[in-house]
Design an enzyme around this catalytic site. Structure first.
Site, mmCIF file in Angstrom:
data_model
loop_
_atom_site.group_PDB
_atom_site.id
_atom_site.type_symbol
_atom_site.label_atom_id
_atom_site.label_comp_id
_atom_site.label_asym_id
_atom_site.label_seq_id
_atom_site.Cartn_x
_atom_site.Cartn_y
_atom_site.Cartn_z
ATOM 1 C CE1 TYR A 1 -4.211 1.767 0.630
ATOM 2 C CE2 TYR A 1 -2.755 3.254 1.820
ATOM 3 C CZ TYR A 1 -3.969 3.000 1.225
ATOM 4 O OH TYR A 1 -4.945 3.965 1.222
ATOM 5 C CE LYS B 1 -3.610 4.707 -1.827
ATOM 6 N NZ LYS B 1 -4.665 5.168 -2.772
#
Length: 252
Positions: free
Chosen positions: A158, A162
């Site tokens: 993640y 990002k």
């Protein structure tokens, strides 16, 4: 209240069936935009679009998997065919994946998460930008996270995705600035969304929320306020930047 001037504009929002995406869709419609509500969950997208129409706004819905490049190409073509143009886009669709230390992170989960959270943003930008250039310009907001600038143990995929969204935003903003396309990224902190609530009982999430200086979680509406400002002509000289909505969390 400052009017953002979206009358006559067409907006596409992915991951719009709930949480931040739904809040952004509602605010765009309230400000006069015709909104295409896109989500992997077609029923959820339909519900949000119906709600917008019931309040007098303009909205259509479509089910889409942003990790499928062909589906994304069809999505943008759907917007153009149904609405005539694309002026505004919010690439918000995402998933959080499993929580594992880096050396233990399953390869299939790694690829699955990056296909949605990073590749999906790239696929969307690729076709949105082309449509906006043909239309004489536009504005895009990519949904990153506070994990676009800091790390979180057990969230390597993640966090990598990002961070990647922030990098994509900066490069594309430079490339298309003279063609009238502005591109920015927003980094929400701990926001009351389904993704956070699904992990609200995990040790790492409780620790992170406990470190929140404002001693509360943010709301989707607080993120939407910034997103819609960045999309508007009020932000006409803002492009290639990454804006946090985190209640001072990353100021530690």
């Amino acid at each position: 209240m400052m009017k953002l001037g979206f009358d006559g504009k067409v907006a596409l929002v992915t991951g719009a069936g709930s949480g931040i995406g739904a809040a952004v869709s509602r605010q765009l419609a309230e400000e006069g935009a015709e909104v295409v509500v896109a989500d992997l969950n077609g029923d959820a997208a339909q519900t949000v679009a119906a709600e917008i129409r019931s309040l007098g706004g303009q909205a259509q819905h479509i089910a889409v998997d942003v990790s499928d490049p062909d589906a994304v190409e069809r999505l943008v073509q759907f917007v153009i065919d149904r609405c005539g143009a694309l002026h505004l886009a919010v690439n918000n669709a995402g998933t959080d994946g499993v929580r594992k230390a880096t050396a233990d992170y399953p390869l299939d989960e790694w690829h699955k998460l990056l296909n949605v959270n990073l590749n999906g943003v790239f696929y969307c930008m690729k076709h949105e930008i082309a449509a906006m250039v043909q239309n004489g310009g536009g504005s895009i907001v990519n949904m990153s996270s506070i994990l676009g600038c800091v790390g979180l143990p057990t969230a390597s995929a993640y966090t990598a995705a990002k961070h990647g969204v922030v990098g994509l935003t900066k490069v594309a903003a430079i490339e298309y600035a003279r063609m009238g396309v502005r591109i920015n990224a927003v980094g929400p902190g701990w926001i009351e969304t389904p993704l956070l609530l699904d992990h609200s009982d995990t040790v790492s999430t409780r620790r992170m929320v406990a470190l929140q200086p404002m001693a509360r979680r943010g709301t989707p509406q607080e993120v939407s306020a910034l997103v819609c400002f960045l999309l508007s002509e009020q932000a006409s000289f803002i492009s290639g930047s990454y804006h946090l909505v985190d209640g001072a969390y990353t100021a530690h």
